[in-house]
Design an enzyme around this catalytic site. Sequence first.
Site, PDB file in Angstrom:
ATOM      1  N   VAL A 131      24.243  -6.068   0.940  1.00  0.00           N
ATOM      2  CA  VAL A 131      24.932  -7.330   0.950  1.00  0.00           C
ATOM      3  C   VAL A 131      26.324  -7.137   1.509  1.00  0.00           C
ATOM      4  O   VAL A 131      27.045  -6.042   1.624  1.00  0.00           O
ATOM      5  CB  VAL A 131      25.276  -8.071  -0.302  1.00  0.00           C
ATOM      6  CG1 VAL A 131      26.029  -6.950  -1.352  1.00  0.00           C
ATOM      7  CG2 VAL A 131      25.922  -9.361  -0.281  1.00  0.00           C
ATOM      8  N   CYS A 132      26.962  -8.193   2.402  1.00  0.00           N
ATOM      9  CA  CYS A 132      28.148  -8.057   2.933  1.00  0.00           C
ATOM     10  C   CYS A 132      28.944  -9.227   3.032  1.00  0.00           C
ATOM     11  O   CYS A 132      28.176 -10.262   2.106  1.00  0.00           O
ATOM     12  CB  CYS A 132      28.148  -7.490   4.412  1.00  0.00           C
ATOM     13  SG  CYS A 132      27.295  -8.507   5.798  1.00  0.00           S
ATOM     14  N   ARG A 133      29.901  -9.832   3.738  1.00  0.00           N
ATOM     15  CA  ARG A 133      30.364 -10.871   3.970  1.00  0.00           C
ATOM     16  C   ARG A 133      29.394 -12.131   4.009  1.00  0.00           C
ATOM     17  O   ARG A 133      29.400 -13.146   3.716  1.00  0.00           O
ATOM     18  CB  ARG A 133      31.649 -10.908   4.637  1.00  0.00           C
ATOM     19  CG  ARG A 133      32.436 -12.413   4.569  1.00  0.00           C
ATOM     20  CD  ARG A 133      33.787 -12.261   5.071  1.00  0.00           C
ATOM     21  NE  ARG A 133      34.451 -13.526   5.058  1.00  0.00           N
ATOM     22  CZ  ARG A 133      34.612 -14.410   6.132  1.00  0.00           C
ATOM     23  NH1 ARG A 133      34.252 -14.094   7.159  1.00  0.00           N
ATOM     24  NH2 ARG A 133      35.097 -15.416   6.028  1.00  0.00           N
ATOM     25  N   MET A 153      28.222 -12.797   0.881  1.00  0.00           N
ATOM     26  CA  MET A 153      29.094 -13.228  -0.093  1.00  0.00           C
ATOM     27  C   MET A 153      29.194 -14.468  -0.180  1.00  0.00           C
ATOM     28  O   MET A 153      29.751 -15.235  -0.804  1.00  0.00           O
ATOM     29  CB  MET A 153      30.147 -12.166  -0.424  1.00  0.00           C
ATOM     30  CG  MET A 153      29.703 -10.870  -1.010  1.00  0.00           C
ATOM     31  SD  MET A 153      28.963 -10.809  -2.679  1.00  0.00           S
ATOM     32  CE  MET A 153      30.252 -11.575  -3.617  1.00  0.00           C
TER      33      MET A 153
END
Length: 109
Positions: A65-67, A94
Amino acid sequence: MSLIQVLAPENLKARLDEGETPFIVDVREDDEVAGGIIPGAIHIRLGDLPARFEELPKNEELILVCRGGSRSLKACEFLADQGYKKLVNLTGGMREWADLLPEDERPTV
């Protein structure tokens, strides 16, 4: 067949709500993670992944997961090159995860 699968944030949330404990790796920068992280996730910045990838279980599903989903896809591609096979990119990252939470529980993204 691609080694990299995709998972929508609502599906991850449902899995967590059902008591699953998937291995989640957050590849955002320190300042981003300071605003909130998915419960149970570990934090390894994308730039640190080449030096730290061996800390990750090779035969277990890894949800990255990242932004927004781009850096986590790069992380998935890197790990696939290292022989990891059960890789999942959280689509929307996110930003979309935050939309699923009550306003007072939302991480800053």
